[in-house]
Motif scaffolding. Sequence first.
Motif, PDB file in Angstrom:
ATOM      1  N   ASN A 133       0.789  -1.237   0.000  1.00 33.69           N
ATOM      2  CA  ASN A 133       0.000   0.000   0.000  1.00 33.69           C
ATOM      3  C   ASN A 133       0.819   1.285   0.000  1.00 33.69           C
ATOM      4  OD1 ASN A 133      -2.533  -1.324  -0.060  1.00 33.69           O
ATOM      5  ND2 ASN A 133      -2.283  -1.803   2.110  1.00 33.69           N
ATOM      6  N   ASP A 134       2.052   1.216  -0.445  1.00 33.97           N
ATOM      7  CA  ASP A 134       2.831   2.426  -0.688  1.00 33.97           C
ATOM      8  C   ASP A 134       3.744   2.157  -1.881  1.00 33.97           C
ATOM      9  OD1 ASP A 134       5.180   1.124   0.336  1.00 33.97           O
ATOM     10  OD2 ASP A 134       4.629   1.750   2.347  1.00 33.97           O
ATOM     11  N   PRO A 135       4.256   3.229  -2.518  1.00 30.38           N
ATOM     12  CA  PRO A 135       4.945   3.047  -3.803  1.00 30.38           C
ATOM     13  C   PRO A 135       6.401   2.592  -3.742  1.00 30.38           C
ATOM     14  CG  PRO A 135       4.822   5.371  -3.277  1.00 30.38           C
ATOM     15  CD  PRO A 135       4.049   4.646  -2.206  1.00 30.38           C
ATOM     16  N   ASP A 136       7.006   2.606  -2.541  1.00 29.43           N
ATOM     17  CA  ASP A 136       8.418   2.245  -2.499  1.00 29.43           C
ATOM     18  C   ASP A 136       8.613   0.759  -2.755  1.00 29.43           C
ATOM     19  OD1 ASP A 136       8.834   0.763   0.301  1.00 29.43           O
ATOM     20  OD2 ASP A 136       7.516   2.470   0.630  1.00 29.43           O
ATOM     21  N   LYS A 137       9.775   0.459  -3.318  1.00 27.82           N
ATOM     22  CA  LYS A 137      10.173  -0.936  -3.477  1.00 27.82           C
ATOM     23  C   LYS A 137      10.890  -1.344  -2.198  1.00 27.82           C
ATOM     24  CE  LYS A 137      10.899  -2.350  -7.681  1.00 27.82           C
ATOM     25  NZ  LYS A 137      11.556  -2.626  -8.965  1.00 27.82           N
ATOM     26  N   GLU A 138      11.009  -2.629  -1.985  1.00 25.66           N
ATOM     27  CA  GLU A 138      11.600  -3.100  -0.743  1.00 25.66           C
ATOM     28  C   GLU A 138      12.749  -4.059  -1.022  1.00 25.66           C
ATOM     29  OE1 GLU A 138       8.271  -4.693   1.407  1.00 25.66           O
ATOM     30  OE2 GLU A 138       7.563  -2.692   1.933  1.00 25.66           O
ATOM     31  N   ALA A 139      13.810  -3.887  -0.255  1.00 23.52           N
ATOM     32  CA  ALA A 139      14.983  -4.757  -0.363  1.00 23.52           C
ATOM     33  C   ALA A 139      15.709  -4.738   0.973  1.00 23.52           C
ATOM     34  CB  ALA A 139      15.904  -4.279  -1.480  1.00 23.52           C
ATOM     35  N   ASN A 140      16.456  -5.757   1.195  1.00 24.39           N
ATOM     36  CA  ASN A 140      17.176  -5.896   2.452  1.00 24.39           C
ATOM     37  C   ASN A 140      18.617  -5.395   2.304  1.00 24.39           C
ATOM     38  OD1 ASN A 140      16.903  -6.505   5.105  1.00 24.39           O
ATOM     39  ND2 ASN A 140      16.805  -8.713   4.835  1.00 24.39           N
ATOM     40  N   TYR A 141      18.797  -4.244   1.664  1.00 22.17           N
ATOM     41  CA  TYR A 141      20.129  -3.704   1.462  1.00 22.17           C
ATOM     42  C   TYR A 141      20.797  -3.402   2.804  1.00 22.17           C
ATOM     43  CZ  TYR A 141      18.709  -2.990  -3.408  1.00 22.17           C
ATOM     44  OH  TYR A 141      18.274  -3.171  -4.686  1.00 22.17           O
ATOM     45  N   TYR A 142      22.085  -3.648   2.877  1.00 21.44           N
ATOM     46  CA  TYR A 142      22.841  -3.483   4.121  1.00 21.44           C
ATOM     47  C   TYR A 142      22.644  -2.104   4.743  1.00 21.44           C
ATOM     48  CZ  TYR A 142      26.736  -3.535   7.407  1.00 21.44           C
ATOM     49  OH  TYR A 142      27.490  -3.477   8.549  1.00 21.44           O
ATOM     50  N   VAL A 143      22.779  -1.055   3.936  1.00 20.51           N
ATOM     51  CA  VAL A 143      22.695   0.294   4.495  1.00 20.51           C
ATOM     52  C   VAL A 143      21.288   0.624   4.987  1.00 20.51           C
ATOM     53  CG1 VAL A 143      24.666   1.223   3.228  1.00 20.51           C
ATOM     54  CG2 VAL A 143      22.371   1.411   2.240  1.00 20.51           C
ATOM     55  N   LEU A 144      20.283  -0.033   4.458  1.00 21.66           N
ATOM     56  CA  LEU A 144      18.918   0.203   4.914  1.00 21.66           C
ATOM     57  C   LEU A 144      18.610  -0.585   6.184  1.00 21.66           C
ATOM     58  CD1 LEU A 144      16.947   0.180   1.539  1.00 21.66           C
ATOM     59  CD2 LEU A 144      17.888   2.139   2.785  1.00 21.66           C
ATOM     60  N   ARG A 145      18.960  -1.852   6.187  1.00 23.57           N
ATOM     61  CA  ARG A 145      18.583  -2.690   7.342  1.00 23.57           C
ATOM     62  C   ARG A 145      19.429  -2.420   8.581  1.00 23.57           C
ATOM     63  NH1 ARG A 145      21.344  -6.805   4.441  1.00 23.57           N
ATOM     64  NH2 ARG A 145      23.121  -7.528   5.678  1.00 23.57           N
ATOM     65  N   ASN A 146      20.613  -1.829   8.424  1.00 26.07           N
ATOM     66  CA  ASN A 146      21.487  -1.585   9.573  1.00 26.07           C
ATOM     67  C   ASN A 146      21.483  -0.149  10.064  1.00 26.07           C
ATOM     68  OD1 ASN A 146      22.796  -4.238  10.117  1.00 26.07           O
ATOM     69  ND2 ASN A 146      23.265  -4.027   7.939  1.00 26.07           N
ATOM     70  N   THR A 147      20.747   0.707   9.409  1.00 25.45           N
ATOM     71  CA  THR A 147      20.646   2.098   9.832  1.00 25.45           C
ATOM     72  C   THR A 147      19.436   2.227  10.758  1.00 25.45           C
ATOM     73  OG1 THR A 147      21.641   2.814   7.764  1.00 25.45           O
ATOM     74  CG2 THR A 147      20.443   4.468   9.004  1.00 25.45           C
ATOM     75  N   VAL A 148      19.636   2.858  11.914  1.00 29.34           N
ATOM     76  CA  VAL A 148      18.587   2.942  12.936  1.00 29.34           C
ATOM     77  C   VAL A 148      17.486   3.928  12.545  1.00 29.34           C
ATOM     78  CG1 VAL A 148      18.121   3.508  15.347  1.00 29.34           C
ATOM     79  CG2 VAL A 148      20.185   2.242  14.751  1.00 29.34           C
ATOM     80  N   CYS A 149      17.846   5.047  11.954  1.00 23.63           N
ATOM     81  CA  CYS A 149      16.860   6.059  11.575  1.00 23.63           C
ATOM     82  C   CYS A 149      16.137   5.648  10.284  1.00 23.63           C
ATOM     83  CB  CYS A 149      17.556   7.404  11.385  1.00 23.63           C
ATOM     84  SG  CYS A 149      18.765   7.425  10.059  1.00 23.63           S
ATOM     85  N   PRO A 150      15.047   6.350   9.914  1.00 20.14           N
ATOM     86  CA  PRO A 150      14.409   6.080   8.632  1.00 20.14           C
ATOM     87  C   PRO A 150      15.436   6.190   7.495  1.00 20.14           C
ATOM     88  CG  PRO A 150      13.002   7.476   9.948  1.00 20.14           C
ATOM     89  CD  PRO A 150      14.318   7.373  10.677  1.00 20.14           C
ATOM     90  N   ALA A 151      15.528   5.142   6.679  1.00 23.56           N
ATOM     91  CA  ALA A 151      16.562   5.065   5.640  1.00 23.56           C
ATOM     92  C   ALA A 151      15.943   4.668   4.304  1.00 23.56           C
ATOM     93  CB  ALA A 151      17.629   4.054   6.051  1.00 23.56           C
TER      94      ALA A 151
END
Length: 186
Positions: free
Chosen positions: A127-145
């Motif tokens: 229900n939102d337009p972003d794509k999703e992936a388990n990229y290292y910089v996204l999954r390991n960053t604490v703030c919204p990334a």
Amino acid sequence: MLGIINQGHAPKGNPDPGAINPITGLRESDITYLLGEEMAGFLRAAGHEIIVIQSDSLTEIVAAANDNDADYFISIHCNSAEDPAAEGFEVYTTPGQTAADPLATAIINQTKAAFPETKFREDWGDNDPDKEANYYVLRNTVCPAVLIECGFISNRKEQTNMQDPAWRTKMTAAWARGVTDWQVAL
């Protein structure tokens, strides 16, 4: 607000320039450097404190966000494909509903408004337009990334856009407006 802007791949392309256009030799690391600097300028003008980092170390990039208690993190990249006709703009977050989804949506909305002729590669599965992936910089960053793929460096038209200073200014201004829209909605 404190934001971290990561210009994808290694500084000056050494050792990892990221994707390279096979015909022109245009390197992802060079384009992401320029885009990151421009976006940082817009966000600083809006009153944000910005740390810009281009590094070959993913742990160093994530540490820049986590150690500084950043409010948001944006990683800028260029996509590439064997098919030179592949095109489009994407924004990624980690899988599922996350605190980054509203930031991604705000960036997408502003970019669509500024570039209505551009193909947007979206995933509305949650229900939102972003794509999703388990990229290292996204999954390991604490703030919204979020991770932005500004287009395909392997596509002749899109790589020409990436080399155009006016296009880069318009694109990064849209991204910055997305960040400030997200900030206002908090």
